[in-house]
Enzyme design. Structure first.
Site, short mmCIF file in Angstrom:
data_model
loop_
_atom_site.label_atom_id
_atom_site.label_comp_id
_atom_site.label_asym_id
_atom_site.label_seq_id
_atom_site.Cartn_x
_atom_site.Cartn_y
_atom_site.Cartn_z
CE LYS A 112 35.83 28.02 41.60
NZ LYS A 112 35.79 27.68 40.16
C1 LIG Z 1 35.57 28.65 39.21
C2 LIG Z 1 35.99 28.29 37.85
C3 LIG Z 1 36.29 29.26 36.90
C4 LIG Z 1 36.12 30.74 37.17
O1 LIG Z 1 37.02 31.20 38.15
P1 LIG Z 1 36.74 32.59 38.89
O2 LIG Z 1 37.78 32.69 39.94
O3 LIG Z 1 35.35 32.47 39.46
O4 LIG Z 1 36.81 33.67 37.87
C5 LIG Z 1 36.75 28.84 35.66
N1 LIG Z 1 36.88 27.54 35.36
C6 LIG Z 1 36.61 26.57 36.25
C7 LIG Z 1 36.75 25.15 35.86
C8 LIG Z 1 36.15 26.91 37.53
O5 LIG Z 1 35.88 25.95 38.42
#
Ligand SMILES: *Cc1c(COP(=O)(O)O)cnc(C)c1O
Length: 462
Positions: A112
């Site tokens: 993210k």
């Molecule tokens: C947010 C997240 C996901 C899922 O991603 P999306 O875009 O919500 O599908 C998977 N793994 C980790 C570690 C995350 O932080």
């Protein structure tokens, strides 16, 4: 470049407006009216370029005239300067034809950061030009919140409030949200699940008095600018393995459907992606929906991959919009049915979705077994989310097409699950080794819209 709502009843916006707005006023999500194409030659020319240059070339067409080229290059440079790896998104090989894309070298150790660091710089550049001030509100299952707080802390035109489900995020995730001391960031621990946090954020956006009063802005994965930032690493990794001269496949550990949707956009832009594999944990509503057409939430069961413990997957609406021929009324109706318990995707739309995506799930035992097996066969220590991806990817390998599995977080973010699987407790990188010694600052809130809105108004008045 215009942005339109998936529910067809909100005004069209520019990139900058869509970025600052987040959720559309009709409850929908913004998508570009058209997806710009990159030619075979454009993609071939990305080979060997630094991450930042690929980012510029892939994202530039989406911005319209929001920033000059020089401004945008500077924004990108600042966004990725704090990453702990020169390649930003390096790849390692797990097995013949199977690669792992490490997206966890940012400041909060999860993918993210790629989007949030960029969006922090985009907001700052935009708001410092207009002199406006905004209130950012976000819901998190753990990683979005820490990434947002890290990206926006100390920026003077922004207050940030992050709702996270009390007791349901890992200690590293919580501390990353509660230890920054900057006065403009606020971690709110809500009694409930992630879906409750997300629902209250949506409610705040739909409360137009509140929304206008505090100048609400959203940076959850519904924000188009976040999806856009994630498109970039599909290009860098595919090109590193021979695209556009050769196809590649991707497996994506999925919760809110943001990351995999970015892959879908990369393919629409012309990147030759063969399979796009949706990998879910035991909260497998997306796998069930892609298999049967029924999208019926049946309650979240907490798992060892908590960032994927989701039943209402916001970005799925974006792909439904395309599957229904961009019919905003049809999407609106599905979302009304969802509020009443669930919906069934029409036969035609389901066929469309099944042409685009493959899906699979990993149980808790399978996730743990995969962490253990990968440690034994490769030495690589996976976080539980990445392990869900690797397990489902292994079921979809094709000797003719390389598979890239997205590693979405660093194992040290989820040390308990990793230790249980391998006997090894993964350590934090040195730059954040003192995380457990820092003071925490957090406000407990009930799952109550009025209480949360009151708190936010009070804090920004001071
Ligand atoms: C947010 C997240 C996901 C899922 O991603 P999306 O875009 O919500 O599908 C998977 N793994 C980790 C570690 C995350 O932080």
């Amino acid at each position: 470049m215009k942005y339109i709502s998936t529910r067809g009843a909100a005004p069209d916006l520019t990139f900058e407006e869509a970025m600052l707005t987040g959720l559309a006023r009709d409850g929908g999500l913004y998508v570009p009216a058209e997806v710009p194409a990159m030619s075979h030659a454009d993609i071939a020319a990305l080979a060997g370029l630094p991450y930042e240059e690929v980012a510029f070339r892939v994202m530039r067409p989406y911005l319209g005239d929001t920033f000059t080229d020089d401004e945008f290059r500077e924004i990108i440079a600042k966004a990725y300067a704090g990453f702990g790896h020169a390649a930003r998104a390096p790849m390692v090989q797990l097995a013949p034809g199977h690669f792992l894309l490490e997206l966890f070298h940012g400041p909060t150790l999860a993918f993210k950061d790629f989007a949030m660091q960029l969006i922090g710089q985009l907001f700052q550049a935009s708001l410092s030009r207009s002199g406006d001030r905004v209130t950012i509100v976000g819901a998190t299952s753990g990683d979005t919140g820490s990434a947002a707080i890290e990206a926006f802390k100390g920026l003077d035109a922004v207050d940030v409030f992050i709702l996270f489900p009390h007791g349901r995020v890992s200690e590293v995730q919580r501390r990353q949200m509660t230890t920054p001391s900057e006065a403009n960031v606020h971690a709110l621990s809500l009694t409930g699940h992630f879906d409750d946090c997300q629902a209250r954020v949506k409610d705040m956006f739909n409360d137009h008095d509140f929304r206008d009063g505090v100048k609400l802005a959203g940076v959850n994965s519904i924000n188009w600018a976040r999806v856009l930032a994630q498109v970039v690493y599909y290009f860098t990794s595919a090109v590193a393995l021979g695209a556009p001269h050769r196809k590649v496949s991707f497996t994506v550990p999925t919760g809110n459907f943001g990351d995999i949707f970015a892959g879908y956009i990369a393919r629409k832009m012309g990147l030759p992606i063969d399979k796009l594999v949706v990998a879910t944990n035991q909260n497998d509503i997306l796998h069930r929906c892609l298999s049967t057409g029924d999208y019926i939430p049946d309650g979240v069961i907490p798992s060892i991959s908590p960032s994927m413990d989701i039943q209402v997957s916001s970005n799925f609406e974006r792909v439904l919009f395309d599957a229904y021929g961009r019919d905003g009324k049809a999407v609106s109706q599905l979302m009304d049915e969802l509020k009443a318990g669930g919906f069934t995707v029409s036969q035609g739309a389901l066929q469309h979705l099944q042409d685009l995506f493959v899906s699979g799930r990993a149980s808790e035992e399978e996730t743990t077994a995969t962490i253990k097996a990968l440690r034994a066969t490769t030495g690589e220590i996976l976080c539980p989310h990445s392990a869900v991806g690797v397990k489902v990817a292994q079921e979809n390998l094709d000797p003719a097409v390389p598979m890239i599995t997205l590693a979405t977080a660093h194992p040290a973010k989820f040390p308990d699950a990793v230790e249980a699987a391998t006997g090894i407790r993964p350590g934090l990188p040195p730059r954040m080794a003192d995380l457990f010694d820092r003071d925490e600052r957090v406000t407990r809130v009930e799952n109550d819209l009025a209480e949360i809105e009151h708190l936010i108004r009070e804090k920004i008045a001071n």
